[in-house]
Design a protein around this motif. Sequence first.
Motif, PDB file in Angstrom:
ATOM      1  N   LEU A  93       0.849  -1.323  -0.166  1.00 21.69           N
ATOM      2  CA  LEU A  93      -0.009  -0.063  -0.145  1.00 21.69           C
ATOM      3  C   LEU A  93       0.889   1.380   0.164  1.00 21.69           C
ATOM      4  N   LEU A  94       2.009   1.203   0.862  1.00 19.01           N
ATOM      5  CA  LEU A  94       2.704   2.525   0.915  1.00 19.01           C
ATOM      6  C   LEU A  94       3.709   2.837  -0.148  1.00 19.01           C
ATOM      7  N   ASN A 103      -7.158   2.937   0.216  1.00 18.28           N
ATOM      8  CA  ASN A 103      -6.941   1.855   1.446  1.00 18.28           C
ATOM      9  C   ASN A 103      -7.996   0.835   1.368  1.00 18.28           C
ATOM     10  N   ARG A 104      -9.303   1.292   0.953  1.00 16.01           N
ATOM     11  CA  ARG A 104     -10.432   0.176   1.145  1.00 16.01           C
ATOM     12  C   ARG A 104     -10.170  -0.856   0.040  1.00 16.01           C
ATOM     13  N   ALA A 105      -9.811  -0.505  -0.952  1.00 11.52           N
ATOM     14  CA  ALA A 105      -9.599  -1.601  -2.138  1.00 11.52           C
ATOM     15  C   ALA A 105      -8.327  -2.311  -1.589  1.00 11.52           C
ATOM     16  N   PHE A 106      -7.269  -1.874  -1.023  1.00  8.17           N
ATOM     17  CA  PHE A 106      -5.959  -2.538  -0.517  1.00  8.17           C
ATOM     18  C   PHE A 106      -6.837  -3.607   0.625  1.00  8.17           C
ATOM     19  N   GLY A 161      -8.107  -9.125   2.321  1.00  8.12           N
ATOM     20  CA  GLY A 161      -9.022  -9.767   3.185  1.00  8.12           C
ATOM     21  C   GLY A 161      -8.829  -9.396   4.546  1.00  8.12           C
ATOM     22  N   ILE A 162      -8.512  -8.047   4.950  1.00  6.91           N
ATOM     23  CA  ILE A 162      -8.428  -7.495   6.335  1.00  6.91           C
ATOM     24  C   ILE A 162      -9.459  -6.081   6.324  1.00  6.91           C
ATOM     25  N   LEU A 187      -6.108  -1.794   8.457  1.00  6.49           N
ATOM     26  CA  LEU A 187      -5.127  -1.460   7.628  1.00  6.49           C
ATOM     27  C   LEU A 187      -4.678  -0.024   7.740  1.00  6.49           C
ATOM     28  N   ASN A 188      -5.633   0.870   8.061  1.00  2.57           N
ATOM     29  CA  ASN A 188      -5.318   2.035   8.472  1.00  2.57           C
ATOM     30  C   ASN A 188      -4.436   2.281   9.661  1.00  2.57           C
TER      31      ASN A 188
END
Length: 83
Positions: free
Chosen positions: A15-16, A28-31, A36-37, A42-43
């Motif tokens: 992501l980063l 972030n939502r797509a990642f 699967g988390i 994730l945030n």
Amino acid sequence: FSPYTMHRLTLTALLLASKYRDDDHNSNRAFAVAGGISLDDLNAAEIEFLFRIGFDLAVPETTFSTYVTSMAEYRTRMLAAAE
């Protein structure tokens, strides 16, 4: 340390890296969905990751080259072993 921890760490690093490299990146939502988390997990992982690396996302070219070479050698060994 668990496989879930490694999965979360890898997803956060991807992501980063995506955000660092591209102005137009997935959310972030797509990642979170792809990984699967939950979005909240994730945030939180993203914030913790950034603080732990001092917000320094740059990788020196020599370090990058070393890892690219290592991964290429590993791939070659794995392909040879599969034959």
